[in-house]
Design an enzyme around this catalytic site. Structure first.
Site, mmCIF file in Angstrom:
data_model
loop_
_atom_site.group_PDB
_atom_site.id
_atom_site.type_symbol
_atom_site.label_atom_id
_atom_site.label_comp_id
_atom_site.label_asym_id
_atom_site.label_seq_id
_atom_site.Cartn_x
_atom_site.Cartn_y
_atom_site.Cartn_z
ATOM 1 N N SER A 184 -49.717 -22.270 43.278
ATOM 2 C CA SER A 184 -49.233 -22.197 44.859
ATOM 3 C C SER A 184 -47.737 -21.702 45.014
ATOM 4 O O SER A 184 -47.449 -22.092 46.090
ATOM 5 C CB SER A 184 -49.344 -23.699 44.994
ATOM 6 O OG SER A 184 -50.736 -24.208 45.132
ATOM 7 N N GLU A 211 0.730 -1.270 0.002
ATOM 8 C CA GLU A 211 -0.012 -0.004 0.057
ATOM 9 C C GLU A 211 0.943 1.254 0.151
ATOM 10 O O GLU A 211 0.568 2.238 -0.783
ATOM 11 C CB GLU A 211 -1.005 0.188 1.203
ATOM 12 C CG GLU A 211 -2.055 -1.044 1.250
ATOM 13 C CD GLU A 211 -3.137 -0.657 0.045
ATOM 14 O OE1 GLU A 211 -3.166 0.026 -0.562
ATOM 15 O OE2 GLU A 211 -3.716 -1.967 -0.193
#
Length: 688
Positions: free
Chosen positions: A366, A94
């Site tokens: 319950s 690059e």
């Protein structure tokens, strides 16, 4: 002739003067432009380097649980956390003069111009890493003169305000590597399932070639193109003297093992429901906005125990028939601090992401009774308090309406039973009588104190769990009973850090006492009764069907309505709860479906606690234990066939001994004595 020559000389001088003036003006303009740009860059200062980063969620075991982002998967890493091979390969292809120029490579620009002229078209780029970084950070990728000017200005600002290493680090963390991966760390994880610092020369040279054309050079799509690009990069590295020819050849021929999506975590548990709950805590409880969550690269350390989560999922699949359409929810927590260790919001997240553990409200049946009996204990009840279990019609406050609850299968003792038996057998008549006796507000107040957030109706049937509640609230409330009455809340997140390790949130550790620890223990002891068959009476204890699965002390309570089945219970180390039912309120008519919750709970708890110490529930000071006859609540005599250990506030224990079995014991002893005499009735004859 001389006149003509003079005229030509004069004209030439004028042209020279004009050109000189124009040259001076052009130079002045260039100098002015340079100074202006320099001053602008100085005044504007360093451009912000903020880029969106992926938030990573970790389990309690430190493993990556999940990730969230805004479409750009990125994990920022410092330059020293990137393999040197990646850095060298990237610079080679690059921008080989990156550390020499000041943002613009004039040598490369000139070469690109010549190449373009020869080809009569755009064939070679000249952008430096700094220019690409500026473009990635601040600009769109359109090809206009305005964009190019802006790119140049940002490039100058970057070069003037940041070091070369800072620029390279930023570039390596922002460049796109395809398939949603932004930055080298995301690319390393995507393609090779490893960190960027561990990339080899072969892997690094492959990745360095992708940004030029993320799709065209993707090794997952076009491996031949990617291989050619890798060869170019290795050749450049060799030409620059970075690697030897031998290294280049070896890197090129080394087979690369790419990570296939299907191969990623094939056995990983599905914690999608947990993740949704964790994200909800981030947004709603901690006030962190979505932008920060999805873009700031947070590291979120959750409470999830991967082993427990896997166990819960396995037990749900093992217990619930694959042919059943019934749904289920599950929560497991550490009762000491409220940390959620496992959570399931449904049987299939992809089909239904609705979280039944945290969002649904269902009738608890319950499982509401422990809160009622805690309130009753505070109002003077004890394990020995008797009430008659019989079919009963209650007249309501208006003096006209009536309410007739019933026991399971309409079984009744038709005689007084103790509170110890009432909860162990889940007697509904005892519960409603208690509820009305102490006042209906007492249960509501207790439930709210224990963290139940849903509205509760002040009606007699509340004692039997007719007001819907959330699974996670119920498990949390049981956790408070388990820890001796200290306030906890369901917690999914232990700690949050920024991407560079700064701690921005730590779950609070301080706790306050919200209920009396003595009554919390007394309630817990009552709840152990569902597993204690000494409390069998007109029916068996509710925990009998799962007694063969449990091997340590537990306290718990099951609950059943026509549409819901529950089981919630705990040891001193862990509390968990299971709900089973249908989404649309469809009744549960299948007997097997009604047993799923209990069995799943028992199997999970045993597996989750395997190898851990079998802790007992410890009574706090101010309590004492005595053996009683569970049928009448009196002190057990030696003649009582069943003796049950019960706990009381010191001074409230029963004072009267049970005499129900004394006559029976005496008769039994007399018969035994007579039988012994008959055995030896012949002895006197020997001495006659």
């Amino acid at each position: 002739m001389e006149t003509v020559l003079t005229e030509h000389l004069k004209k030439a001088r004028r042209i020279f003067r004009i050109l000189l003036v124009l040259g001076i003006l052009a130079g002045a303009l260039l100098l002015f432009a340079y100074i202006s740009i320099f001053l602008y860059a100085k005044i504007a200062g360093p451009p912000p380097l903020n880029v969106s980063q992926t938030a990573v969620f970790y389990s309690a075991n430190g493993k990556v649980l999940d990730e969230v982002h805004n479409g750009q998967k990125r994990y920022w890493v410092s330059l020293n956390q990137i393999s040197p091979y990646v850095k060298d390969a990237t610079l080679a292809v690059e921008d080989k003069r990156f550390y020499e120029h000041h943002g613009f490579d004039m040598h490369r620009i000139a070469g690109a111009v010549v190449a373009d002229i020869k080809a009569m078209g755009k064939v070679q780029g000249a952008s430096t890493i700094t220019q690409q970084y500026a473009r990635n950070l601040f600009l769109e990728h359109d090809k206009t003169w305005t964009r190019k000017l802006q790119e140049a200005l940002y490039t100058i600002r970057l070069e003037m305000n940041y070091s070369k290493d800072q620029i390279l680090e930023g570039y390596m963390n922002t460049i796109y590597y395809g398939h949603g991966a932004y930055g080298i760390e995301a690319a390393a994880r995507l393609y090779f399932d490893k960190h960027a610092k561990n990339l080899t020369l072969s892997e690094a040279s492959m990745l360095a070639g992708i940004p030029k054309g993320p799709s065209y050079y993707s090794p997952l799509i076009h491996q031949e193109n990617a291989k050619k690009r890798q060869n170019i990069i290795l050749s450049l590295m060799k030409e620059d003297g970075i690697i030897t020819a031998k290294q280049a050849t070896k890197a090129l021929v080394t087979p690369l093992a790419f990570t296939k999506p299907a191969e990623k975590d094939p056995n990983k548990e599905d914690a999608s429901y947990f993740m949704d709950a964790a994200l909800a805590e981030l947004k709603q409880d901690l006030g962190i906005d979505e932008t920060m969550i999805y873009t700031n690269g947070l590291r979120v350390y959750t409470t999830l125990d991967e082993k427990m989560q896997r166990t819960a999922e396995e037990k749900m699949k093992d217990v619930i028939s694959s042919s059943s359409d019934v749904q289920s929810a599950f929560v497991a927590m550490n009762p000491k601090n409220g940390q959620v260790k496992a959570l399931i919001g449904g049987r299939d997240y992809e089909k239904s992401p609705f979280n039944r553990a945290t969002q649904a409200i269902r009738q608890p049946g319950s499982t509401m009774k422990p809160f009622l009996y805690y309130a009753a204990l505070k109002d003077g009840f004890t394990e020995s308090t008797p009430m008659k279990s019989e079919e009963t019609t209650f007249k309501l406050e208006d003096g006209v309406s009536t309410y007739t609850p019933s026991n399971y299968h309409n079984y009744y003792a038709d005689a007084p039973i103790t509170m110890a038996q009432a909860i162990a057998l889940s007697d509904n008549i005892y519960a409603v009588k208690t509820h009305l006796f102490i006042g209906e507000n007492r249960l509501i107040e207790t439930a709210k104190t224990l963290g139940i957030s849903s509205p509760l109706k002040k009606v007699p049937s509340l004692a039997l769990g007719t007001s819907p509640v959330k699974v996670i609230d119920m498990v949390n409330a049981y956790g408070i009973l388990a820890n001796g009455g200290k306030e906890i809340r369901p917690t999914f997140i232990k700690r949050i850090e920024t991407h560079d390790g700064e701690v921005v949130y730590q779950a609070p550790s301080e706790q306050k006492q919200v209920i009396d620890k003595r009554y919390a223990f007394l309630t817990t002891h009552l709840m152990t009764g569902m597993f204690n068959q000494k409390l069998n009476g007109y029916t068996t204890v509710t925990g009998k069907p799962i007694s063969k699965y449990v091997s340590r002390p537990y306290a718990g309570k099951s609950g059943t309505t026509s549409t819901d089945s529950w089981m919630i219970g705990y040891s001193p180390q862990l509390v968990s709860g299971v709900w089973v039912g249908y989404d649309q309120g469809r009744t549960m008519d299948d007997v097997a479906e009604k047993g799923y919750a209990k069995k799943m709970w028992a199997l999970f708890m045993e597996e989750a606690l395997k190898g851990k110490k079998k802790e007992k529930f410890k009574a706090p000071s101010g309590l004492m234990s005595v053996n009683i006859n569970p049928q009448n609540g009196k002190l057990a005599s030696k003649s009582c066939p069943v003796q049950y250990k019960a706990y009381y506030l010191t001074g409230t224990q029963p004072k009267t001994y049970c005499t129900d079995h004394i006559d029976h014991a005496a008769k039994t002893k007399k018969k035994q004595h007579e039988a012994e005499n008959k055995k030896f009735h012949w002895l006197p004859k020997w001495f006659d």
